[in-house]
Enzyme design. Structure first.
Site, PDB file in Angstrom:
ATOM      1  N   GLY A 225       2.788   6.061   3.970  1.00 63.02           N
ATOM      2  CA  GLY A 225       2.310   6.506   4.050  1.00 63.02           C
ATOM      3  C   GLY A 225       1.677   8.163   2.692  1.00 63.02           C
TER       4      GLY A 225
ATOM      5  N   ASP B 176      -6.249  -0.084   4.809  1.00 63.86           N
ATOM      6  CA  ASP B 176      -7.112  -1.197   4.979  1.00 63.86           C
ATOM      7  C   ASP B 176      -7.439  -1.717   3.331  1.00 63.86           C
ATOM      8  OD1 ASP B 176      -6.626  -1.973   6.748  1.00 63.86           O
ATOM      9  OD2 ASP B 176      -8.497   0.050   7.810  1.00 63.86           O
TER      10      ASP B 176
END
Length: 317
Positions: A222, A252
């Site tokens: 993150g 992604d």
């Protein structure tokens, strides 16, 4: 060429709202309609970066037809596998502070014939691929070991394979020795069955996945950055971000950048971090183009800050 496999694609609608108020009528400030699913997003990011990609996707009904149309409009080659059931539609509500509320539909159930056709489509195009990226959750009709079987088949094709999934599907696939796996912090914690409190915890967990069969582990932490653990070494990458608009598809985009940059080593990690940082600053699941990337904001080092406490602590779920 990067071939992507998305067993459970979607049609994604993202609405930007002033605030999420339960039980109220919300008026969106903006909306986007995008083809969705983790592998589809990887193809979109690869295409946005100017590289060739082919998306193998099971599609059905009007939503599936629109997914194929939207992908083709973005310059992505599509190998559709026809389904009797309609492709799922997902909804995301994005607030100004970056908070995202998602509603993901379950999607159609694949028949044995449809599942076999999906594997056959991968095999038909595998000889042209430098990488095969298998991404996302499995739809109804596919067992948790389906990815393991596909990884084994991909190696039979002579292809390198990257896997981005979680839970039983990830654990089952490790024995088939995927070349790269890409968990986030929560998925990595779930895989090893314990919380991850520091970067060092994440590095240790990634090493355990390698012991179970993964060639390399690209772990997204993150806002804290990313770590790459492979047989050649361990590296940590991070980048400053001014404003987070949406984290949909950021992981992604990271995987796309990593594979497009060769899929190994610190240079590929730097590309992954740059793509992920750019993606979170864009609306909805929009994928970054080269002009969105800021390589100067990226830092990659082999001096991994093992004691750094994670702000988004991954925990088993």
């Amino acid at each position: 060429m990067i071939l992507t496999v998305t067993p459970n694609p979607s049609l994604d609608r993202t609405y930007e709202v002033p605030a999420l108020e339960r039980g109220e009528v919300l008026r969106a400030r903006a909306e986007r309609v995008d083809p969705g699913g983790k592998g589809v997003n990887v193809s979109r990011a690869v295409a946005a970066a100017g590289h060739r990609t082919l998306a193998v996707v099971p599609l059905g009904g009007a939503p599936g037809a629109l997914v194929a149309e939207l992908l083709a409009a973005q310059g992505i080659e599509v190998a559709p596998v026809p389904l009797a059931g309609p492709t799922r539609s997902n909804i995301a509500l994005a607030e100004p502070d970056g908070t995202l509320t998602k509603i993901n539909a379950p999607g159609p159930e694949l028949t044995p014939d449809e599942a076999a056709a999906l594997v056959a489509a991968v095999g038909a195009h595998a000889p042209d691929a430098d990488w095969i990226a298998c991404c996302g959750s499995l739809p109804r009709g596919l067992t948790p070991d389906w990815y393991a079987e596909l990884v084994a088949r991909a190696h039979d094709f002579g292809s390198r394979i990257a896997l981005d999934t979680s839970g039983p599907s990830l654990l089952a696939a490790l024995a088939a020795r995927p070349d790269v796996v890409k968990p986030n912090a929560d998925e990595l914690a779930q895989a090893v069955g314990r919380p991850l409190l520091t970067v060092g915890d994440a590095v240790k967990a990634a090493g355990e996945l390698r012991e179970r069969g993964a060639g390399a582990v690209l772990a997204s932490l993150g806002a804290d950055g990313q770590v790459l653990v492979s047989g050649d070494g361990t590296w940590f990458g991070s980048a400053g971000v001014d404003t987070v608009r949406s984290n949909v598809g950021a992981g992604d985009a990271s995987l796309a950048g990593f594979l497009a940059a060769g899929g190994e080593g610190p240079e590929a990690l730097a590309a992954a971090v740059a793509h992920g940082a750019a993606a979170v600053q864009l609306p909805g699941s929009q994928m970054p183009t080269p002009h969105h990337l800021d390589a100067s904001a990226v830092t990659v080092t082999g001096d991994v800050p093992l004691d750094r406490v994670l702000s988004e602590q991954g925990s088993p779920r």
